[in-house]
Design an enzyme around this catalytic site. Sequence first.
Site, PDB file in Angstrom:
ATOM      1  N   TYR A  75      38.354  45.584  36.986  1.00 15.73           N
ATOM      2  CA  TYR A  75      37.061  44.945  36.708  1.00 15.73           C
ATOM      3  C   TYR A  75      35.893  45.926  36.912  1.00 15.73           C
ATOM      4  O   TYR A  75      34.927  45.611  37.596  1.00 15.73           O
ATOM      5  CB  TYR A  75      36.865  43.705  37.608  1.00 15.73           C
ATOM      6  N   ASP A  92      51.085  27.103  40.998  1.00 13.43           N
ATOM      7  CA  ASP A  92      50.875  28.545  41.109  1.00 13.43           C
ATOM      8  C   ASP A  92      50.601  28.850  42.582  1.00 13.43           C
ATOM      9  O   ASP A  92      49.479  28.690  43.066  1.00 13.43           O
ATOM     10  CB  ASP A  92      49.704  28.959  40.212  1.00 13.43           C
TER      11      ASP A  92
HETATM   12  N1  PMP Z   1      47.731  33.365  40.209  1.00 13.77           N
HETATM   13  C1  PMP Z   1      46.982  33.392  41.313  1.00 13.77           C
HETATM   14  C2  PMP Z   1      46.698  32.113  42.059  1.00 13.77           C
HETATM   15  C3  PMP Z   1      46.450  34.613  41.774  1.00 13.77           C
HETATM   16  O1  PMP Z   1      45.677  34.637  42.876  1.00 13.77           O
HETATM   17  C4  PMP Z   1      46.765  35.798  41.065  1.00 13.77           C
HETATM   18  C5  PMP Z   1      46.244  37.155  41.498  1.00 13.77           C
HETATM   19  N2  PMP Z   1      44.999  37.205  42.053  1.00 13.77           N
HETATM   20  C6  PMP Z   1      47.562  35.714  39.919  1.00 13.77           C
HETATM   21  C7  PMP Z   1      48.032  34.486  39.527  1.00 13.77           C
HETATM   22  C8  PMP Z   1      47.904  36.934  39.121  1.00 13.77           C
HETATM   23  O2  PMP Z   1      48.755  37.774  39.834  1.00 13.77           O
HETATM   24  P1  PMP Z   1      48.865  39.317  39.485  1.00 13.77           P
HETATM   25  O3  PMP Z   1      47.544  39.935  39.852  1.00 13.77           O
HETATM   26  O4  PMP Z   1      50.002  39.814  40.327  1.00 13.77           O
HETATM   27  O5  PMP Z   1      49.144  39.427  38.024  1.00 13.77           O
END
Ligand code: PMP
Length: 432
Positions: free
Chosen positions: A21, A250
């Site tokens: 970013y 998630d």
């Molecule tokens: N889902 C959630 C809730 C996250 O916090 C994150 C990462 N910040 C992701 C998905 C994506 O994971 P990654 O950065 O390993 O691709």
Amino acid sequence: MDQKKIAELLQFDRDHIWHPYTSIDHPLPVFFVESAEGVRIRLSDGRQLIDGMASWWSVIHGYNNPHLTLTLQEQAGRLSHVMFGGLTHGPAIELAQLLIGLVPAGLNRVFFCDSGSVAVEVAMKMAIQHAFARGLSGKNRFLTIRSGYHGDTFHAMAVCDPEGGMHRIYQGILPRYFFAEMPRCRFTDEWDEADIHSFESLLATHHRSICAVILEPIVQGAGGMRFYHPEYLKKVRRLCDEYQVLLIADEIATGFGRSGRMFGCDHAGISPDILCLGKALTGGYMTLAAVLATEEIGHVISQGEPGVFMHGPTFMANPLACSVAIRSIQLLLDGDWKNNITRIEEGLRQGLEPCRNLPGVSDVRVLGAIGVVELDRPVVMARIQNLFVENGVWIRPFGRLVYVMPPYIINDADLRTLTAALCRVVALEVSV
Ligand code: PMP
């Protein structure tokens, strides 16, 4: 390393390497890390910073943990990698056994993949294939809640908060999904039934075209660092059952104890149909994610067209990552993780309380080993980042949110130093 060499390397970094970013033309400064040990990150100029970020939720047992490092070294001597098509190995099997025993009940099919975002893609593909296999090919959309964050790949972006996320510039490319109002009832509030109305009415209206709901259980992370009411999640589970829509949890950020329960879902006593894990899965040693689904989902997908689940990354179930994940979970389970998180929660509550009365601070909230100070305006990143480093801590805010989720091994003295530095810097930031 001598400082002239470091300066050259930093210049190369600035000239050639993308950081997350970050603008190429006006990059924020980056700090050169030489090594890290326990909760301390050592910079090339000798400064040591107490880590408040656990490297974005992942390094739960601290840096250079002797158990994890040894496990990795031993595994590298046996088998670093082998393709997972047609072959299997002990670390993948043992990790799958451990995970199935640990996660909410009913999830017993494990898919390993590379990162959190990929896990979200996999989970969403599973939901679509599941509906397709049942002859419901029009049931291919998703419902989520505002203020969520699920990653940076395409379908993950499509279920991130449409305002905070990247929807604007990807309009016309990202699929358009359904967004319920974000939950307003906080974790400790009295439950207000009105909180679920937006979600319920969207599901009631569109359930025929929705294959799954996806959300972060209890803790909304990068979309706003908000903690919502367990009753909301219970209601979501009930409504998904009522309308025959799958529930994808998630838990990439919340998994492995961070919120005070092993999983966010445990606060509501529910099981999702599909669960995404990542981040702390390997104790932050390397990238690995896992998607767990019910037996039913696995079978339905396998009985429909094309009879297989269409995904198979090159580094699927990488043995190094699996072996370090096994060790990391064992470390967690062997320790008194729950009381330890309560200890950190208490330390964060006490330590961040002084921020509450500062002008410019709109909220202070803590859940488990997560502490958040919300300001009434966005921070000036370059300024605040330097202030944190000058105060001997590593904290990386975003927008209006200054937050910490330290490694679980942080002791009380370091936690006090971390929170005191946070309060000092926030006081300076809001006084400008
Ligand atoms: N889902 C959630 C809730 C996250 O916090 C994150 C990462 N910040 C992701 C998905 C994506 O994971 P990654 O950065 O390993 O691709």
